[in-house]
Scaffold this motif. Structure first.
Motif, PDB file in Angstrom:
ATOM      1  N   VAL A  40      13.395   3.541 -10.421  1.00  0.00           N
ATOM      2  CA  VAL A  40      13.535   2.318 -11.208  1.00  0.00           C
ATOM      3  C   VAL A  40      12.193   1.632 -11.415  1.00  0.00           C
ATOM      4  CG1 VAL A  40      14.617   0.040 -11.284  1.00  0.00           C
ATOM      5  CG2 VAL A  40      15.886   1.983 -10.357  1.00  0.00           C
ATOM      6  N   ARG A  41      11.358   1.609 -10.371  1.00  0.00           N
ATOM      7  CA  ARG A  41      10.133   0.820 -10.391  1.00  0.00           C
ATOM      8  C   ARG A  41       8.872   1.628 -10.649  1.00  0.00           C
ATOM      9  NH1 ARG A  41      10.317  -3.707  -7.254  1.00  0.00           N
ATOM     10  NH2 ARG A  41       8.183  -3.997  -7.985  1.00  0.00           N
ATOM     11  N   GLY A  42       8.937   2.954 -10.569  1.00  0.00           N
ATOM     12  CA  GLY A  42       7.745   3.764 -10.759  1.00  0.00           C
ATOM     13  C   GLY A  42       6.870   3.759  -9.514  1.00  0.00           C
ATOM     14  N   THR A  43       5.572   4.049  -9.701  1.00  0.00           N
ATOM     15  CA  THR A  43       4.652   4.165  -8.564  1.00  0.00           C
ATOM     16  C   THR A  43       3.465   3.225  -8.664  1.00  0.00           C
ATOM     17  OG1 THR A  43       3.407   5.926  -9.690  1.00  0.00           O
ATOM     18  CG2 THR A  43       5.236   6.600  -8.252  1.00  0.00           C
ATOM     19  N   LEU A  53       4.673  -4.511 -12.256  1.00  0.00           N
ATOM     20  CA  LEU A  53       4.425  -3.557 -13.333  1.00  0.00           C
ATOM     21  C   LEU A  53       5.526  -2.512 -13.340  1.00  0.00           C
ATOM     22  CD1 LEU A  53       2.605  -2.478 -15.586  1.00  0.00           C
ATOM     23  CD2 LEU A  53       1.331  -1.213 -13.832  1.00  0.00           C
ATOM     24  N   MET A  54       6.218  -2.395 -14.462  1.00  0.00           N
ATOM     25  CA  MET A  54       7.326  -1.458 -14.596  1.00  0.00           C
ATOM     26  C   MET A  54       6.841  -0.137 -15.196  1.00  0.00           C
ATOM     27  SD  MET A  54       9.630  -3.325 -13.279  1.00  0.00           S
ATOM     28  CE  MET A  54      11.194  -2.530 -13.647  1.00  0.00           C
ATOM     29  N   PRO A  55       7.628   0.938 -15.062  1.00  0.00           N
ATOM     30  CA  PRO A  55       7.189   2.248 -15.558  1.00  0.00           C
ATOM     31  C   PRO A  55       6.888   2.289 -17.047  1.00  0.00           C
ATOM     32  CG  PRO A  55       9.040   2.507 -14.058  1.00  0.00           C
ATOM     33  CD  PRO A  55       8.877   1.034 -14.289  1.00  0.00           C
ATOM     34  N   ASP A  56       7.541   1.438 -17.849  1.00  0.00           N
ATOM     35  CA  ASP A  56       7.307   1.464 -19.291  1.00  0.00           C
ATOM     36  C   ASP A  56       6.106   0.620 -19.706  1.00  0.00           C
ATOM     37  OD1 ASP A  56       8.235  -1.089 -18.940  1.00  0.00           O
ATOM     38  OD2 ASP A  56       9.948  -0.914 -20.289  1.00  0.00           O
ATOM     39  N   GLY A  57       5.374   0.086 -18.733  1.00  0.00           N
ATOM     40  CA  GLY A  57       4.175  -0.690 -19.035  1.00  0.00           C
ATOM     41  C   GLY A  57       4.398  -2.180 -19.152  1.00  0.00           C
ATOM     42  N   THR A  58       5.636  -2.633 -19.144  1.00  0.00           N
ATOM     43  CA  THR A  58       5.911  -4.067 -19.193  1.00  0.00           C
ATOM     44  C   THR A  58       5.762  -4.672 -17.799  1.00  0.00           C
ATOM     45  OG1 THR A  58       8.279  -3.738 -18.826  1.00  0.00           O
ATOM     46  CG2 THR A  58       7.502  -3.785 -21.117  1.00  0.00           C
ATOM     47  N   HIS A  59       5.615  -5.993 -17.757  1.00  0.00           N
ATOM     48  CA  HIS A  59       5.499  -6.711 -16.500  1.00  0.00           C
ATOM     49  C   HIS A  59       6.733  -7.590 -16.297  1.00  0.00           C
ATOM     50  CE1 HIS A  59       1.268  -5.560 -16.844  1.00  0.00           C
ATOM     51  NE2 HIS A  59       1.153  -5.845 -15.561  1.00  0.00           N
ATOM     52  N   THR A 105      25.652  -9.975   0.781  1.00  0.00           N
ATOM     53  CA  THR A 105      26.031  -9.819  -0.625  1.00  0.00           C
ATOM     54  C   THR A 105      26.322  -8.367  -0.975  1.00  0.00           C
ATOM     55  OG1 THR A 105      23.775  -9.481  -1.468  1.00  0.00           O
ATOM     56  CG2 THR A 105      24.529 -11.766  -1.186  1.00  0.00           C
ATOM     57  N   GLY A 106      26.147  -7.453  -0.020  1.00  0.00           N
ATOM     58  CA  GLY A 106      26.407  -6.046  -0.260  1.00  0.00           C
ATOM     59  C   GLY A 106      25.194  -5.234  -0.671  1.00  0.00           C
ATOM     60  N   HIS A 107      24.036  -5.873  -0.825  1.00  0.00           N
ATOM     61  CA  HIS A 107      22.826  -5.132  -1.181  1.00  0.00           C
ATOM     62  C   HIS A 107      22.327  -4.348   0.034  1.00  0.00           C
ATOM     63  CE1 HIS A 107      22.887  -7.823  -4.652  1.00  0.00           C
ATOM     64  NE2 HIS A 107      22.019  -7.022  -5.223  1.00  0.00           N
ATOM     65  N   THR A 108      21.920  -3.098  -0.207  1.00  0.00           N
ATOM     66  CA  THR A 108      21.445  -2.202   0.840  1.00  0.00           C
ATOM     67  C   THR A 108      20.085  -1.646   0.458  1.00  0.00           C
ATOM     68  OG1 THR A 108      23.707  -1.567   1.452  1.00  0.00           O
ATOM     69  CG2 THR A 108      21.958  -0.087   2.143  1.00  0.00           C
ATOM     70  N   GLN A 109      19.243  -1.439   1.448  1.00  0.00           N
ATOM     71  CA  GLN A 109      17.921  -0.867   1.199  1.00  0.00           C
ATOM     72  C   GLN A 109      18.019   0.487   0.510  1.00  0.00           C
ATOM     73  OE1 GLN A 109      16.210  -1.565   5.334  1.00  0.00           O
ATOM     74  NE2 GLN A 109      14.356  -1.258   4.100  1.00  0.00           N
ATOM     75  N   ALA A 110      17.071   0.746  -0.360  1.00  0.00           N
ATOM     76  CA  ALA A 110      17.004   2.022  -1.069  1.00  0.00           C
ATOM     77  C   ALA A 110      15.988   2.944  -0.410  1.00  0.00           C
ATOM     78  CB  ALA A 110      16.613   1.795  -2.527  1.00  0.00           C
ATOM     79  N   THR A 111      16.086   4.223  -0.688  1.00  0.00           N
ATOM     80  CA  THR A 111      15.051   5.168  -0.304  1.00  0.00           C
ATOM     81  C   THR A 111      13.885   5.041  -1.283  1.00  0.00           C
ATOM     82  OG1 THR A 111      15.922   6.937  -1.703  1.00  0.00           O
ATOM     83  CG2 THR A 111      16.818   6.762   0.542  1.00  0.00           C
ATOM     84  N   TYR A 112      12.741   5.633  -0.932  1.00  0.00           N
ATOM     85  CA  TYR A 112      11.612   5.606  -1.858  1.00  0.00           C
ATOM     86  C   TYR A 112      11.947   6.317  -3.155  1.00  0.00           C
ATOM     87  CZ  TYR A 112       7.949   3.280   0.740  1.00  0.00           C
ATOM     88  OH  TYR A 112       7.175   2.322   1.354  1.00  0.00           O
ATOM     89  N   ILE A 140       0.814  -1.200   0.000  1.00  0.00           N
ATOM     90  CA  ILE A 140       0.000   0.000   0.000  1.00  0.00           C
ATOM     91  C   ILE A 140       0.855   1.260   0.000  1.00  0.00           C
ATOM     92  CG2 ILE A 140      -0.250   0.245   2.511  1.00  0.00           C
ATOM     93  CD1 ILE A 140      -3.245   0.806   1.976  1.00  0.00           C
ATOM     94  N   GLU A 141       2.104   1.143   0.480  1.00  0.00           N
ATOM     95  CA  GLU A 141       2.989   2.309   0.540  1.00  0.00           C
ATOM     96  C   GLU A 141       3.524   2.724  -0.829  1.00  0.00           C
ATOM     97  OE1 GLU A 141       3.921   3.867   3.808  1.00  0.00           O
ATOM     98  OE2 GLU A 141       2.041   2.810   4.121  1.00  0.00           O
ATOM     99  N   TRP A 142       3.438   1.829  -1.832  1.00  0.00           N
ATOM    100  CA  TRP A 142       3.835   2.227  -3.185  1.00  0.00           C
ATOM    101  C   TRP A 142       3.041   3.450  -3.632  1.00  0.00           C
ATOM    102  CZ3 TRP A 142       7.966   1.146  -5.772  1.00  0.00           C
ATOM    103  CH2 TRP A 142       8.570  -0.109  -5.737  1.00  0.00           C
ATOM    104  N   GLY A 143       1.753   3.457  -3.289  1.00  0.00           N
ATOM    105  CA  GLY A 143       0.872   4.528  -3.733  1.00  0.00           C
ATOM    106  C   GLY A 143       0.854   5.723  -2.816  1.00  0.00           C
ATOM    107  N   ASN A 144       1.854   5.846  -1.938  1.00  0.00           N
ATOM    108  CA  ASN A 144       1.953   7.000  -1.051  1.00  0.00           C
ATOM    109  C   ASN A 144       0.818   7.032  -0.030  1.00  0.00           C
ATOM    110  OD1 ASN A 144       3.647   9.094  -0.384  1.00  0.00           O
ATOM    111  ND2 ASN A 144       2.442  10.626  -1.455  1.00  0.00           N
ATOM    112  N   VAL A 145       0.333   5.870   0.344  1.00  0.00           N
ATOM    113  CA  VAL A 145      -0.752   5.758   1.312  1.00  0.00           C
ATOM    114  C   VAL A 145      -0.167   5.389   2.665  1.00  0.00           C
ATOM    115  CG1 VAL A 145      -2.861   4.524   1.912  1.00  0.00           C
ATOM    116  CG2 VAL A 145      -2.376   5.080  -0.479  1.00  0.00           C
ATOM    117  N   ALA A 146      -0.650   6.044   3.714  1.00  0.00           N
ATOM    118  CA  ALA A 146      -0.092   5.796   5.041  1.00  0.00           C
ATOM    119  C   ALA A 146      -1.059   5.012   5.901  1.00  0.00           C
ATOM    120  CB  ALA A 146       0.243   7.123   5.715  1.00  0.00           C
ATOM    121  N   VAL A 147      -0.781   3.739   6.132  1.00  0.00           N
ATOM    122  CA  VAL A 147      -1.515   2.994   7.153  1.00  0.00           C
ATOM    123  C   VAL A 147      -0.792   3.198   8.479  1.00  0.00           C
ATOM    124  CG1 VAL A 147      -2.617   1.314   5.648  1.00  0.00           C
ATOM    125  CG2 VAL A 147      -0.287   0.907   6.421  1.00  0.00           C
TER     126      VAL A 147
END
Length: 465
Positions: free
Chosen positions: A436-439, A325-331, A423-430, A200-207
């Motif tokens: 990369v992923r859109g909204t 769903l990616m920003p360019d419309g592909t899945h 593995t060196g992966h770190t969390q990203a900010t929104y 739900i947080e993808w859409g900027n919604v705050a639970v």
């Protein structure tokens, strides 16, 4: 002298009283309101729900302060013996299966109203903000069902193993539960997370609370037999059979493709045990698949069939659903891996800090790639970071508990955690993730979570732009 040093030098740190998050204050109308506001691009809390919660919060404050330690003079709770110190208690095995204290009745799984049209195809969220350590009690483990849960007679349950052609599996077999449970078993601790956790947080919604933002997450000790052992017994040609189809016995016919590359290392289990006892019916009793590090939908419950093939099976739940769903419309399909992620559970949304002074910031971190290596915590919205303590044991593809000492000065604070795996992966900010992923995504949101501590001590869910 560092802040940690100053805290350790105090004989007893001041402050630390924390009001738990109110319970049962999300209603269907509140859900409709927040979705309507989200469609208009506004990020607000569920105002009607929080208005209702105000009464619960006030009652909670009254309860928390109704029997305080006197500022001076004697404390009746010490000077006078309580009833339980002068009477007989309940008899042994009064409750043949133990239950939590009645004072912990609010610690429960909760469904989010409006999430789905039926309770049979819905989610019950685990109360992360009320749990300790890394193991989720079986009775609080989150639930996700596509057509409800069942209590299946284990004597009638079967697991069929076969191939897409006769050369892929030379000795197909139908196993009873007794046959499976006679095989050499292993027990391992792993987290399981729904791919839609934090969706739900993808859409900027705050639970409001960690239960609703991150509660499609749990961690257990699972017991079972490695799937590889069973496949070897059935004569699988692993050179050509690079995929298996796992099918559940529920009415939705849940099916998922599992790459043989995950199975060959022995991690994938045919599990019947959870936290030292048989699986609960809500968790797939009598048999489920355990696929560490992969989204929960692949952990097929009520497992009835394993089919070996030479290519992905393209089932409905991995082609039409559970795609990104990616920003360019592909899945993006077959994106099952759960990336590194963390959340602060104390202080967290819905809680109230009642005093200035010392607090223990605590939370959970996990990664589908392996072990957590480091967790950093910020109290100023990511401007400055301090490394948190990792509680042992730190295990692969398992929840890791972290802690950090903090003295709250009564000023607003923005609390965040940022995990890094081996593995060196770190969390990203929104901002980084949305670049990369859109909204418009639903799945695999592993962005940094922010909790705002207001000057009055109330903790709220916010996102930083």
């Amino acid at each position: 002298m560092t802040q940690d040093d100053r805290i350790r030098l105090q004989p007893f740190p001041a402050g630390g009283r924390l009001l738990k998050a109110p319970e049962n204050f999300l209603d269907a109308q509140g859900i409709r309101t927040v979705w309507a506001e989200a469609r208009q691009g506004r990020r607000h809390f569920i105002r009607s729900a929080f208005a209702a919660a105000a009464g619960a919060s006030a009652a909670g404050v009254a309860q928390a302060t109704s029997n305080p330690v006197p500022a001076s003079g004697g404390d009746d709770n010490i000077l006078n013996l309580p009833t339980h110190a002068t009477t007989l208690g309940e008899g042994v095995a009064t409750q043949p299966y133990g239950l939590p204290s009645k004072f912990e009745a609010n610690v429960a799984r909760r469904q989010s109203p409006g999430l789905s049209q039926t309770t049979q195809a819905s989610v019950a969220f685990a109360p992360l903000q009320s749990l300790f350590g890394i193991v989720t009690p079986s009775g609080l483990h989150f639930e996700r069902h596509h057509q409800g849960w069942y209590d299946i007679d284990p004597s009638r349950h079967r697991l069929m193993v076969h191939g897409a052609d006769e050369k892929l599996v030379s000795k197909p077999h139908v196993f009873t539960m007794d046959e499976l449970m006679r095989l050499p078993s292993v027990s391992r601790f792993h987290f399981i997370e729904c791919g839609a956790n934090t969706s739900i947080e993808w859409g900027n919604v705050a639970v409001p609370t960690a239960q609703y933002t991150h509660g499609m997450l749990s961690c257990s000790e699972f017991t079972g037999v490695p799937l590889k052992l069973v496949l070897d017994m059935c004569g699988v040609d692993a050179r050509r059979g690079r995929f298996v189809l796992a099918e559940g016995g529920d009415g939705s016919a849940m099916t998922r493709t599992i790459p043989m590359s995950l199975i060959e290392g022995g991690e994938v289990l045919l599990a019947w045990g959870q936290n030292g006892e048989m699986l609960r019916p809500q968790q797939g009793y009598p048999l489920r698949l355990v696929v560490p590090g992969v989204q929960g939908v692949s952990w097929v419950k009520y497992l009835r069939r394993i089919k070996v093939g030479d290519q992905p099976f393209g089932t409905k739940d991995e082609v039409l659903g559970y795609t990104d769903l990616m920003p360019d419309g592909t899945h993006r399909q077959y994106s099952s891996l759960m990336e590194v992620k963390s959340v602060v559970t104390t202080p967290s949304g819905g809680q109230v800090l009642l005093d200035k002074g010392f607090y223990n910031i605590s939370g959970l971190a996990w990664s589908g790639r392996g072990k957590i290596k480091r967790v950093d915590v910020s109290v100023d919205g990511g401007r400055n970071w301090r490394e948190a303590r990792l509680e042992t044991p730190v295990m692969s593809k398992c929840l890791t508990r972290f802690n950090l000492d903090w003295v709250w000065d009564g000023q607003p604070a923005l609390i965040q955690s940022r995990a890094t795996d081996e593995t060196g992966h770190t969390q990203a900010t929104y901002r980084q993730l949305r670049a990369v992923r859109g909204t418009r995504s639903i799945y695999h949101n592993n962005a940094i979570q922010t909790w705002l501590v207001e000057a009055n001590g109330e903790v709220k869910n916010v996102q930083l732009s």
